[in-house]
Design a protein around this motif. Sequence first.
Motif, mmCIF file in Angstrom:
data_model
loop_
_atom_site.group_PDB
_atom_site.id
_atom_site.type_symbol
_atom_site.label_atom_id
_atom_site.label_comp_id
_atom_site.label_asym_id
_atom_site.label_seq_id
_atom_site.Cartn_x
_atom_site.Cartn_y
_atom_site.Cartn_z
ATOM 1 N N VAL A 21 -35.052 3.937 117.616
ATOM 2 C CA VAL A 21 -35.043 4.814 118.780
ATOM 3 C C VAL A 21 -34.297 4.402 120.056
ATOM 4 O O VAL A 21 -33.932 3.406 120.277
ATOM 5 C CB VAL A 21 -36.735 4.740 119.161
ATOM 6 C CG1 VAL A 21 -37.615 5.434 118.340
ATOM 7 C CG2 VAL A 21 -37.061 3.456 119.591
ATOM 8 N N VAL A 22 -34.046 5.513 120.808
ATOM 9 C CA VAL A 22 -33.193 5.384 122.130
ATOM 10 C C VAL A 22 -34.226 5.904 122.909
ATOM 11 O O VAL A 22 -34.876 6.973 123.205
ATOM 12 C CB VAL A 22 -31.996 6.054 122.294
ATOM 13 C CG1 VAL A 22 -31.186 6.000 123.570
ATOM 14 C CG2 VAL A 22 -30.862 5.692 121.040
ATOM 15 N N ILE A 23 -34.544 5.002 123.996
ATOM 16 C CA ILE A 23 -35.432 5.318 125.200
ATOM 17 C C ILE A 23 -35.016 5.532 126.353
ATOM 18 O O ILE A 23 -34.235 4.304 126.931
ATOM 19 C CB ILE A 23 -36.737 4.364 125.097
ATOM 20 C CG1 ILE A 23 -37.425 4.213 123.635
ATOM 21 C CG2 ILE A 23 -37.693 4.778 126.148
ATOM 22 C CD1 ILE A 23 -38.386 3.181 123.570
ATOM 23 N N VAL A 24 -34.977 6.600 127.278
ATOM 24 C CA VAL A 24 -34.313 6.750 128.448
ATOM 25 C C VAL A 24 -35.556 6.828 129.571
ATOM 26 O O VAL A 24 -36.308 8.031 129.312
ATOM 27 C CB VAL A 24 -33.426 7.865 128.686
ATOM 28 C CG1 VAL A 24 -32.845 7.745 130.214
ATOM 29 C CG2 VAL A 24 -32.133 7.496 127.894
ATOM 30 N N ASP A 25 -35.914 6.039 130.391
ATOM 31 C CA ASP A 25 -36.792 5.986 131.231
ATOM 32 C C ASP A 25 -38.180 6.482 130.576
ATOM 33 O O ASP A 25 -38.928 7.336 131.131
ATOM 34 C CB ASP A 25 -36.590 7.091 132.363
ATOM 35 C CG ASP A 25 -37.007 6.642 133.740
ATOM 36 O OD1 ASP A 25 -37.260 5.623 133.982
ATOM 37 O OD2 ASP A 25 -37.194 7.429 134.832
ATOM 38 N N GLY A 26 -38.538 5.627 129.498
ATOM 39 C CA GLY A 26 -39.876 5.756 128.967
ATOM 40 C C GLY A 26 -39.889 7.083 127.955
ATOM 41 O O GLY A 26 -40.864 7.128 127.222
ATOM 42 N N LYS A 27 -39.090 7.873 127.876
ATOM 43 C CA LYS A 27 -38.957 8.764 127.134
ATOM 44 C C LYS A 27 -38.017 8.631 125.894
ATOM 45 O O LYS A 27 -36.758 8.384 125.927
ATOM 46 C CB LYS A 27 -38.272 10.109 127.572
ATOM 47 C CG LYS A 27 -39.414 10.748 128.806
ATOM 48 C CD LYS A 27 -38.749 12.088 129.503
ATOM 49 C CE LYS A 27 -39.915 12.364 130.557
ATOM 50 N NZ LYS A 27 -40.144 11.490 131.687
ATOM 51 N N THR A 28 -38.494 8.660 124.623
ATOM 52 C CA THR A 28 -37.685 8.681 123.376
ATOM 53 C C THR A 28 -36.691 10.114 123.393
ATOM 54 O O THR A 28 -37.167 11.287 123.127
ATOM 55 C CB THR A 28 -38.602 8.775 122.141
ATOM 56 O OG1 THR A 28 -39.384 7.521 122.292
ATOM 57 C CG2 THR A 28 -37.772 8.423 120.949
ATOM 58 N N VAL A 29 -35.480 9.615 123.130
ATOM 59 C CA VAL A 29 -34.398 10.799 123.342
ATOM 60 C C VAL A 29 -34.548 11.621 121.931
ATOM 61 O O VAL A 29 -34.557 12.734 122.298
ATOM 62 C CB VAL A 29 -33.123 10.436 123.496
ATOM 63 C CG1 VAL A 29 -31.838 11.258 123.333
ATOM 64 C CG2 VAL A 29 -32.948 9.518 124.760
ATOM 65 N N GLY A 30 -34.692 11.186 120.925
ATOM 66 C CA GLY A 30 -34.819 11.801 119.549
ATOM 67 C C GLY A 30 -36.070 12.645 119.694
ATOM 68 O O GLY A 30 -35.987 13.571 118.952
ATOM 69 N N GLU A 31 -37.115 12.618 120.413
ATOM 70 C CA GLU A 31 -38.182 13.355 120.328
ATOM 71 C C GLU A 31 -38.180 14.634 121.162
ATOM 72 O O GLU A 31 -39.035 15.608 121.377
ATOM 73 C CB GLU A 31 -39.596 12.677 120.740
ATOM 74 C CG GLU A 31 -39.732 11.489 119.366
ATOM 75 C CD GLU A 31 -40.895 10.692 119.662
ATOM 76 O OE1 GLU A 31 -41.453 10.870 120.916
ATOM 77 O OE2 GLU A 31 -41.107 9.754 119.113
ATOM 78 N N GLN A 32 -37.100 14.838 122.073
ATOM 79 C CA GLN A 32 -37.004 15.745 123.313
ATOM 80 C C GLN A 32 -36.496 17.131 122.622
ATOM 81 O O GLN A 32 -35.559 17.179 121.823
ATOM 82 C CB GLN A 32 -36.123 15.277 124.304
ATOM 83 C CG GLN A 32 -36.343 14.111 124.803
ATOM 84 C CD GLN A 32 -37.932 13.965 125.329
ATOM 85 O OE1 GLN A 32 -38.257 14.782 126.352
ATOM 86 N NE2 GLN A 32 -38.871 12.816 125.039
ATOM 87 N N ASP A 33 -37.052 17.953 123.260
ATOM 88 C CA ASP A 33 -36.608 19.221 122.848
ATOM 89 C C ASP A 33 -35.600 19.805 123.818
ATOM 90 O O ASP A 33 -35.154 18.970 124.452
ATOM 91 C CB ASP A 33 -37.761 20.513 122.905
ATOM 92 C CG ASP A 33 -38.526 20.481 124.290
ATOM 93 O OD1 ASP A 33 -37.897 20.005 125.303
ATOM 94 O OD2 ASP A 33 -39.662 21.003 124.312
ATOM 95 N N ALA A 34 -35.189 20.953 123.735
ATOM 96 C CA ALA A 34 -33.842 21.353 124.671
ATOM 97 C C ALA A 34 -34.330 21.203 126.125
ATOM 98 O O ALA A 34 -33.374 20.703 127.015
ATOM 99 C CB ALA A 34 -33.482 22.683 124.576
ATOM 100 N N GLU A 35 -35.485 21.396 126.591
ATOM 101 C CA GLU A 35 -35.789 21.141 128.035
ATOM 102 C C GLU A 35 -36.037 19.853 128.475
ATOM 103 O O GLU A 35 -35.456 19.288 129.495
ATOM 104 C CB GLU A 35 -37.148 22.035 128.360
ATOM 105 C CG GLU A 35 -37.674 22.004 129.630
ATOM 106 C CD GLU A 35 -36.642 22.702 130.730
ATOM 107 O OE1 GLU A 35 -36.531 22.263 131.948
ATOM 108 O OE2 GLU A 35 -35.938 23.677 129.978
#
Length: 262
Positions: free
Chosen positions: A68-82
């Motif tokens: 996983v790659v995490i930016v400021d607590g958010k997993t990048v690979g789990e993000q939708d377009a928004e």
Amino acid sequence: MTQTQPSASAPVIEFRGVEKSFGDNTVYADMDLTVRRGETLTIIGGSGQGKSVCLKMMIGLLQADAGVVIVDGKTVGEQDAEGLRAIRQRVAYVFQGGALFDSMTVLENIGYALREHTDLDDAGILDKARACVDMVGLQERVLQSMPSSLSGGMRKRVALARSIAIEPEVILYDEPTTGLDPKNINRISAMIMKLQQELKVTSVVVTHDMPTARKVSDRIAMLYEKRFPFVGTAEEMWHSPQSEVRDFIHGTLREAEARHGA
């Protein structure tokens, strides 16, 4: 070296067990890295090691095959377009070639993201652009110039001005001094340090240039054989007993001597 002493307990970017391949070429294998909030971390390594891939994964331009790659607590690979859009509003990417729009003036280049992400009117965008070019040491008249009319060093600084216009929390620099002469290399290095100190941003710099890395970094991460076997200060790197670290340092010194005709 910069003066900021960020807390070791406040990571803003993390790579955990990351794997990435392009066909049969494995770039990362079980790779870990932490970027602390407020620091300047420089990623160094030989050509083709995957330094720029690391930056692209931080904003979701490339996805990890595993880990996983995490930016400021958010997993990048789990993000939708928004979700990716929200990350990219907080993380500015300064591309190696500047990636300016050749058909737009400097003002229009700087104002492009402001029109997309803010409610500023034309007057507000002009004021913001003036402040940004001043911060990177350019005169206001450059705002009406086309990128093609500018020197390489000036284009790099315009790209920096555009990156800070959206007031990012993190700035990613992909080979910011490549192709520049020594005077402009020093100027860009000084700009990186100035922006980090004055704007309190977190900076990640990809470079193969050891003098630049030593000058701007709080810490240096050396990419070698699909991982980061060394992460530490410039002085720790310079005195490291690790053979791969010593080989890299001496290799870059030989390259520098060859460039200067030593």
